[in-house]
Scaffold this active site. Structure first.
Site, short mmCIF file in Angstrom:
data_model
loop_
_atom_site.label_atom_id
_atom_site.label_comp_id
_atom_site.label_asym_id
_atom_site.label_seq_id
_atom_site.Cartn_x
_atom_site.Cartn_y
_atom_site.Cartn_z
N HIS A 296 0.84 1.74 6.98
CA HIS A 296 2.26 2.01 6.75
C HIS A 296 2.50 3.17 5.79
O HIS A 296 1.65 3.56 5.02
CB HIS A 296 3.02 0.74 6.35
CG HIS A 296 2.74 0.18 4.99
ND1 HIS A 296 3.48 -0.81 4.44
CD2 HIS A 296 1.80 0.47 4.08
CE1 HIS A 296 3.02 -1.12 3.26
NE2 HIS A 296 2.01 -0.36 3.01
N GLU A 297 3.71 3.73 5.92
CA GLU A 297 4.13 4.96 5.23
C GLU A 297 3.25 6.15 5.59
O GLU A 297 2.98 7.03 4.78
CB GLU A 297 4.15 4.77 3.70
CG GLU A 297 4.94 3.57 3.22
CD GLU A 297 6.34 3.50 3.80
OE1 GLU A 297 6.89 4.56 4.19
OE2 GLU A 297 6.88 2.40 3.89
N GLY A 298 2.82 6.20 6.84
CA GLY A 298 2.00 7.31 7.32
C GLY A 298 0.55 6.91 7.37
O GLY A 298 -0.08 6.67 6.34
#
Length: 618
Positions: free
Chosen positions: A464-466
């Site tokens: 998550h978040e890239g």
């Protein structure tokens, strides 16, 4: 952990020096310590005892409401009452005007105690900070202020089922809402239709409202969506509609839960698929002109049209450092649990000159060299990652409160380091959790001990978040080449300064020489990757580049910390504590830093093995 945190904050980063700046003038080393004490206590009493409960009693939906354990509600109430949601904000907003580095250190206790339960707060804080940077005065007053007060929580809605991380393929539409477009005091009013996936905190009853920040595209004059990211705008879409005073109107917005995602870990945070404008909760329909107007979820434009992704990166970059901290603290929790176990578990006998003597009593497993190896690896990963995250938070404070030249340098360094701050702990503190399970052996694989949950929770952080791959593309494709490589050059200058100081210390000269070679190799590989100017060739091995770059950065962090530890030890500081820091640094240089050569080899040769692999060959 607290001793390490205090050492890094007070001795290494000298946070007390920040109190000489006007924004932090009311604070002192004692007030910072008081904040840490309070957060450590709340995390110990309200979060840690219920971490397993939040994991085993997953969120569930009864068709009307999402249910969470009461312990989650109590933990979040305690967090809200602590004032930490607004900790870094102005006094006028109910904040404490804490430095970012102290705020992050305080939040580390919550991440360690229960990363899933603390996730709601991280999202809310990032959501409100984005609105403070880019929202209108009314949006700040109505939405951000209520989030900082803990009355409402927030989310970020980027991904879609068909697009995943490819934000250029976002298909959620936003149409002006007729005569209400310019007249609503909350901002230009649109109607949104679409679906958002993987929305953490997207539905719950912890707070009376949820503030969604949603990426959507405004169609062009021909009614078609603009391809790519240029047409993406950002909207505030509250779960329940409010007026310009922040009062609930009693009407539910057309945002519907389509389903809960059932995850490997991180189960204490709801993760959702949300439908916007499907008609389940129709609101204030307006009839007339444009196709689709009068139907859909009500959203208020943030800033200017077409700049949504740039605005969202304000929250995403902040969240990436938060993800790195969460990964770090999960690694730290596993390290401490496996260390405690290794000190108590008797098994086996030492190997003497004549081999093992079965007549001798068993020893605790911490006496075995391979167990020491696994514990030392964990220590070097987790304490190094903690130092990195706090260093990045200190850069935020420099960016916000230092003199212009220093602030500009801090901003540039933070740009380069953010992909590392997110990705490195996500990979290597996960490996620390893996080693923690191994230290416990079969017991580590059972739910009788917490280390298996730490691993499951931490596995999300590479996604998550890239994802890891996206961080690699960002680093090699953007960050190290932006402004003609100014950011990379500035980081290299900082590293060379540390190398120069360490070269004068006999005990650290070998490390200084190793880091100098590593820095040279990273520079050579960076230039070689881009030698042909072909992005496909340069970026095919962006992930190995990310790994090598990250290891070089952590080696620098460890060398800088080791310089302080060596000096403090010579001055009569706590010997075992400081010797532990030096041993962890030595481990990293002897066992970890040499790995970068294999990673960089495929980068600098622009190895085509993966790029040329064809689907049928699998």
């Amino acid at each position: 952990m607290r001793a390490t945190l205090d050492f890094l904050l007070n001795d290494w980063l000298d946070v007390e020096a920040l109190t000489r700046r006007p924004r932090f003038a009311d604070h002192s080393r004692e007030t910072f310590a008081s904040v840490l004490d309070t957060c450590e206590r709340i995390a110990r009493e309200k979060f840690a005892p219920y971490n397993r409960l939040a994991d085993t009693e997953e969120p569930w939906f009864d068709g009307e409401r999402v249910h969470l354990p009461e312990a989650t509600h109590e933990a979040m109430r305690a967090y809200v009452e602590s004032g930490m949601l607004a900790a870094a904000q102005d006094y006028e907003l109910g904040g404490m005007q804490l430095p970012c580095v102290v705020e992050m250190a305080a939040n580390s206790f919550f991440s360690k105690a229960s990363v899933a339960m603390s996730g709601y707060a991280m999202l809310t804080n990032g959501n409100a900070n984005l609105l403070m940077a880019h929202g209108s005065p009314t949006q700040k007053e109505v939405f951000a202020r209520n989030e900082f007060a803990g009355r409402w929580f927030g989310t970020m809605c980027l991904s879609e089922p068909q697009a995943g991380s490819s934000l250029s393929d976002v298909a959620t539409r936003a149409l002006p809402d007729g005569h209400d477009f310019d007249s609503d005091p909350l901002g230009p009013r649109y109607r949104l239709k679409g679906h958002k996936m993987w929305i953490s905190g997207g539905e719950h009853e912890i707070t009376e409202n949820i503030v969604h920040l949603v990426l959507a595209k405004i169609p062009g004059p021909d009614g078609k969506l603009v391809p790519g990211v240029k047409g993406i705008s950002l909207f505030v879409v509250p779960k329940r509609l409010v007026d310009e005073q922040g009062r609930l109107t009693g009407e539910r917005n057309d945002v519907a839960l389509a389903g809960l995602n059932h995850k490997c870990g991180y189960r204490g945070t709801t993760n959702t698929l949300l439908n916007f404008g499907e008609g389940r909760f129709p609101v204030r329909a307006y009839t007339g002109g444009l196709d689709g107007r009068g139907a859909g979820a009500i959203g208020y434009l943030v800033g200017e049209p077409g700049k949504g992704l740039a605005y969202m990166f304000h929250m995403m970059n902040e969240a990436r450092i938060g993800v790195g901290l969460g990964a770090t603290m999960l690694g730290m929790a596993g390290y401490e649990a496996s260390l405690e176990y290794a000190r108590q578990r008797p098994q086996g006998r030492p190997i003497g000159p004549a081999g093992k003597d079965p007549a001798q009593p068993q020893v605790t497993i911490i006496q075995h060299p391979d167990v020491k190896r696994m514990l030392l690896a964990q220590k070097s990963y987790c304490e190094g990652a903690l130092a990195l995250e706090l260093y990045c938070a200190r850069l935020v404070d420099e960016q916000n409160t230092a003199a212009p030249d220093a602030a500009a340098e801090a901003r540039l360094l933070l740009e380069v380091l953010t992909p590392i701050a997110k990705s490195w702990p996500s990979e290597w503190c996960l490996e620390a959790n893996n080693l923690a399970i191994q230290v416990l052996g079969g017991y580590g694989y059972t739910r009788d001990f917490p280390v298996e949950q730490y691993w499951r929770d931490n596995r999300l952080n590479m996604i998550h978040e890239g994802t890891h791959g996206i961080q690699g593309l960002d680093l090699l494709g953007r960050k190290v080449v932006m402004d003609g490589g100014r950011g990379l050059a500035l980081l290299a200058t900082r590293m060379q300064e540390t190398i120069g100081r360490a070269a004068q210390v006999p005990e650290l000269a070998e490390h200084a020489e190793s880091l100098a070679r590593a820095l040279t190799r990273v520079g050579e590989a960076t230039r070689a990757a881009w030698a042909t100017g072909h992005p496909g060739e340069a970026l095919a091995n962006a992930t190995p580049y990310l790994q090598a770059f990250g290891h070089a950065v952590l080696a620098w962090i460890w060398l800088d910390v080791a310089l302080l530890a060596q000096a403090s030890r010579a001055a009569g500081g706590p010997q075992d504590f400081l010797q532990g820091k030096l041993a962890a640094a030595k481990y990293f240089y002897r066992y970890e830093l040499p790995k970068i050569e294999a990673w960089l080899r495929v980068v600098e040769t622009r190895d085509s093995t993966c790029r040329e692999m064809e689907e049928g060959w699998f």
